[in-house]
Design a protein around this motif. Sequence first.
Motif, PDB file in Angstrom:
ATOM      1  N   ASN A 137     -18.331 -57.406 -11.782  1.00 49.71           N
ATOM      2  CA  ASN A 137     -19.584 -57.079 -11.119  1.00 49.71           C
ATOM      3  C   ASN A 137     -20.230 -58.362 -10.586  1.00 49.71           C
ATOM      4  O   ASN A 137     -19.834 -59.471 -10.952  1.00 49.71           O
ATOM      5  CB  ASN A 137     -20.510 -56.372 -12.112  1.00 49.71           C
ATOM      6  N   ILE A 138     -21.241 -58.205  -9.745  1.00 48.73           N
ATOM      7  CA  ILE A 138     -21.925 -59.361  -9.175  1.00 48.73           C
ATOM      8  C   ILE A 138     -22.686 -60.184 -10.214  1.00 48.73           C
ATOM      9  O   ILE A 138     -23.108 -61.304  -9.913  1.00 48.73           O
ATOM     10  CB  ILE A 138     -22.892 -58.921  -8.061  1.00 48.73           C
ATOM     11  N   ASP A 198     -21.131 -61.138 -12.828  1.00 50.34           N
ATOM     12  CA  ASP A 198     -19.970 -61.793 -13.449  1.00 50.34           C
ATOM     13  C   ASP A 198     -19.464 -61.086 -14.698  1.00 50.34           C
ATOM     14  O   ASP A 198     -18.594 -61.610 -15.402  1.00 50.34           O
ATOM     15  CB  ASP A 198     -20.250 -63.272 -13.766  1.00 50.34           C
ATOM     16  N   PHE A 220     -16.769 -62.748  -2.881  1.00 53.70           N
ATOM     17  CA  PHE A 220     -17.520 -62.382  -4.078  1.00 53.70           C
ATOM     18  C   PHE A 220     -18.900 -63.034  -4.087  1.00 53.70           C
ATOM     19  O   PHE A 220     -19.895 -62.404  -4.449  1.00 53.70           O
ATOM     20  CB  PHE A 220     -16.734 -62.774  -5.331  1.00 53.70           C
ATOM     21  N   GLU A 221     -18.980 -64.291  -3.665  1.00 57.94           N
ATOM     22  CA  GLU A 221     -20.259 -64.988  -3.638  1.00 57.94           C
ATOM     23  C   GLU A 221     -21.218 -64.354  -2.638  1.00 57.94           C
ATOM     24  O   GLU A 221     -22.418 -64.237  -2.909  1.00 57.94           O
ATOM     25  CB  GLU A 221     -20.049 -66.482  -3.309  1.00 57.94           C
ATOM     26  N   TYR A 257     -21.970 -53.606  -8.142  1.00 58.05           N
ATOM     27  CA  TYR A 257     -21.234 -53.864  -6.902  1.00 58.05           C
ATOM     28  C   TYR A 257     -20.014 -54.674  -7.322  1.00 58.05           C
ATOM     29  O   TYR A 257     -20.113 -55.870  -7.585  1.00 58.05           O
ATOM     30  CB  TYR A 257     -22.134 -54.624  -5.936  1.00 58.05           C
ATOM     31  N   MET A 295     -21.105 -61.243  -1.760  1.00 53.65           N
ATOM     32  CA  MET A 295     -21.481 -59.947  -2.344  1.00 53.65           C
ATOM     33  C   MET A 295     -22.753 -60.109  -3.169  1.00 53.65           C
ATOM     34  O   MET A 295     -23.656 -59.260  -3.120  1.00 53.65           O
ATOM     35  CB  MET A 295     -20.356 -59.410  -3.230  1.00 53.65           C
ATOM     36  N   LYS A 296     -22.824 -61.180  -3.924  1.00 55.77           N
ATOM     37  CA  LYS A 296     -24.019 -61.450  -4.739  1.00 55.77           C
ATOM     38  C   LYS A 296     -25.249 -61.609  -3.855  1.00 55.77           C
ATOM     39  O   LYS A 296     -26.332 -61.081  -4.165  1.00 55.77           O
ATOM     40  CB  LYS A 296     -23.809 -62.721  -5.566  1.00 55.77           C
ATOM     41  N   ASN A 335     -19.735 -55.893   2.664  1.00 53.24           N
ATOM     42  CA  ASN A 335     -20.865 -56.612   3.254  1.00 53.24           C
ATOM     43  C   ASN A 335     -20.931 -56.517   4.772  1.00 53.24           C
ATOM     44  O   ASN A 335     -21.994 -56.337   5.347  1.00 53.24           O
ATOM     45  CB  ASN A 335     -20.783 -58.109   2.914  1.00 53.24           C
TER      46      ASN A 335
END
Length: 204
Positions: free
Chosen positions: A42-43, A45, A108-109, A124, A111-112, A66
């Motif tokens: 998940n966002i 971690d 992933f970064e 997410y 996404m956060k 995104n």
Amino acid sequence: MKALKIVLSVLVFGLVSAFTFNRVVTSGYEVGDKATDFKLKNIDDKMVSLSDYKDVKGYIVIFTCNHCPFAIAYEDRIIALDKKYKKLGYPVIAINPNNPEVQEKDSFELMKVRAKEKGFTFPYLFDEGQKIYPQYGATKTPHVYVLKKTKEGNIVKYIGAIDDNHTDETAVKVKYVENAVDALLKNKEVSVKMTKAIGCSIKA
């Protein structure tokens, strides 16, 4: 003899192509199938699985991302789905299926960042290695799978689009996901079990 070899080669190629085409089209879950659990980051971690949700009645699993304009157009509606149905036992579980090496905006970064900007109220998750979306058979972002939690497992009850108008929320006439979940909450059969997902192709 040469002509015969050419004909045979074409026939073999055709059979292989047909097999491959059919395999791709029919791969993934169908309504009524049992969906296996997953464990994705998940966002925040932390790793998230469907089995983490002990008291739910089911799940609204949405493959989204995104960068895709279709996914972006549906973000507020996805948030609204989670706010409405999470308290009723059907939380949204969003999964980004895209390969960030192909589409860097879906890292992933980032996404956060996107989740914070939009105030996502749901997990997410990042499909690292792109192992989960092929199991489901997702092809677009967004692509929805409504699962009902049963003693036999998580059973697929609806597959497809969120509603019937991706461009204008005010012009929506049929809310496929809401109708499906509402039916399940009343222990009724879902009337429309499958629709065509409209969105960007998943970036592998």
